[in-house]
Motif scaffolding. Structure first.
Motif, PDB file in Angstrom:
ATOM      1  N   SER A  66      -7.813   1.162  -1.041  1.00 39.43           N
ATOM      2  CA  SER A  66      -8.868   0.636  -1.350  1.00 39.43           C
ATOM      3  C   SER A  66      -8.875  -0.825  -0.752  1.00 39.43           C
ATOM      4  O   SER A  66      -7.885  -1.256  -0.451  1.00 39.43           O
ATOM      5  CB  SER A  66      -9.077   0.437  -3.168  1.00 39.43           C
TER       6      SER A  66
ATOM      7  N   GLY B  68     -15.137   1.966   0.391  1.00 41.13           N
ATOM      8  CA  GLY B  68     -15.037   3.001  -0.795  1.00 41.13           C
ATOM      9  C   GLY B  68     -13.474   2.967  -0.969  1.00 41.13           C
ATOM     10  O   GLY B  68     -12.456   2.739  -0.303  1.00 41.13           O
ATOM     11  N   THR B  69     -13.126   3.944  -1.873  1.00 41.54           N
ATOM     12  CA  THR B  69     -11.884   4.388  -2.197  1.00 41.54           C
ATOM     13  C   THR B  69     -11.380   5.604  -1.449  1.00 41.54           C
ATOM     14  O   THR B  69     -12.117   6.606  -1.610  1.00 41.54           O
ATOM     15  CB  THR B  69     -11.515   4.551  -3.817  1.00 41.54           C
TER      16      THR B  69
ATOM     17  N   GLU C  67       0.595  -1.241   0.067  1.00 41.51           N
ATOM     18  CA  GLU C  67       0.061  -0.113   0.001  1.00 41.51           C
ATOM     19  C   GLU C  67       0.739   1.254  -0.072  1.00 41.51           C
ATOM     20  O   GLU C  67       1.735   1.250   0.875  1.00 41.51           O
ATOM     21  CB  GLU C  67      -0.908   0.061   1.286  1.00 41.51           C
TER      22      GLU C  67
ATOM     23  N   PRO D 171     -13.427  -4.741  -3.291  1.00 41.80           N
ATOM     24  CA  PRO D 171     -14.668  -3.765  -3.087  1.00 41.80           C
ATOM     25  C   PRO D 171     -15.997  -4.136  -3.233  1.00 41.80           C
ATOM     26  O   PRO D 171     -16.841  -3.682  -2.658  1.00 41.80           O
ATOM     27  CB  PRO D 171     -14.062  -2.671  -4.022  1.00 41.80           C
TER      28      PRO D 171
ATOM     29  N   VAL E 135     -17.830   7.665   0.294  1.00 38.99           N
ATOM     30  CA  VAL E 135     -17.007   6.717   1.119  1.00 38.99           C
ATOM     31  C   VAL E 135     -17.832   6.511   2.538  1.00 38.99           C
ATOM     32  O   VAL E 135     -17.994   7.494   3.235  1.00 38.99           O
ATOM     33  CB  VAL E 135     -15.666   7.394   1.392  1.00 38.99           C
TER      34      VAL E 135
ATOM     35  N   ILE F 116     -12.110  -1.430   4.609  1.00 37.76           N
ATOM     36  CA  ILE F 116     -10.668  -0.686   4.879  1.00 37.76           C
ATOM     37  C   ILE F 116     -10.633  -0.473   6.530  1.00 37.76           C
ATOM     38  O   ILE F 116     -11.477   0.635   6.932  1.00 37.76           O
ATOM     39  CB  ILE F 116     -10.409   0.609   4.239  1.00 37.76           C
TER      40      ILE F 116
ATOM     41  N   GLN G 150     -14.787  -5.862   1.589  1.00 35.99           N
ATOM     42  CA  GLN G 150     -14.919  -4.450   1.079  1.00 35.99           C
ATOM     43  C   GLN G 150     -14.589  -3.609   2.059  1.00 35.99           C
ATOM     44  O   GLN G 150     -14.725  -2.368   1.825  1.00 35.99           O
ATOM     45  CB  GLN G 150     -16.550  -4.366   0.482  1.00 35.99           C
TER      46      GLN G 150
END
Length: 244
Positions: A96, A202-203, A89, A100, A163, A123, A121
């Protein structure tokens, strides 16, 4: 009639003519003045109306700032979140989830962690830098070497609206994510509370991230009963080390 009388009569006519022209000029001047005054008054009113409709630049800035602050209500509780980074990362590329489009439940994700064969999905992040450092030291002392040393600071207010933020920092907030598996729920509650866990869905764009590099020193004491975070109560295997 003599010449003098004719001359006098001509002078009278000329005088009356001049008076008439002056009267006409005076009337014209007055009309122009009235017209000018009316025009000036209308112009003044228009300028005043236009000025009243102008919003000062400072006022615009204040409105923009207020809207920006209100965009993410979570910033009141935690303006920053912290994620222990995997070796693959990079804050310059954003963050991400592994999968996802997955539909994993929150409790299982927190309790079992994102092992190499488990994709979700979510983080995972910590609500404080102290908890992120604590988790890092648990990982370093466990003997695992997955490159999880550096920490990403996440600007919550800068996160896009799409997000989703899942706050698991209190028992009532965790309660609604419980599942039918009692053992999983127990571990879920323990780890979420211990690490002040907050999940993102989400990203996360690079613009919201700041790198906090590892200095090489273990600065959080992990001795005592807290070290049992490294082990699953049910099978004594190392868990939750990749959930972040």
């Amino acid at each position: 009639m003599d010449a003098s009388s004719v001359t006098i009569g001509s002078e009278d006519i000329e005088i009356h003519k001049n008076k008439a022209e002056k009267i006409v000029q005076t009337v014209s001047i007055r009309k122009r003045r009235n017209l000018t005054s009316l025009t000036d008054e209308q112009t003044i009113k228009k300028i005043k109306t236009d000025f009243d409709n102008i919003v000062p630049e400072e006022e615009n800035d204040e409105n923009n700032i207020q809207q920006h602050v209100k965009r993410r209500k979570e910033t009141v509780k935690f303006p920053k979140l912290y994620r222990l980074l995997h070796d693959n990362e990079n804050v310059t590329e954003g963050l991400s989830a592994k999968s996802p489009n997955a539909r994993k439940d929150v409790a299982t994700h927190v309790a079992t962690g994102s092992r190499r064969d488990y994709h979700s999905q979510y983080i995972s992040t910590c609500a404080s830098l102290e908890k992120a450092e604590y988790f890092r030291n648990l990982k370093l002392q466990s003997g695992y070497s997955w490159g999880m040393k550096h920490i990403a600071e996440i600007d919550v207010d800068g996160l896009p609206e799409k997000v989703e933020i899942i706050d698991l920092t209190t028992k009532p907030l965790k309660k609604k994510y419980e599942i039918s598996d009692i053992a999983t729920n127990k571990i879920f509650h323990k780890f979420a509370e211990r690490h002040q866990e907050v999940l993102l869905v989400g990203t996360v764009p690079a613009s919201c991230l700041k790198l906090i590099e590892f200095a090489g020193d273990s600065d959080v004491d992990t001795n005592g009963s807290d070290s049992e975070d490294l082990f699953d109560i049910s099978n004594s295997s190392l868990i939750n080390l990749e959930s972040f």
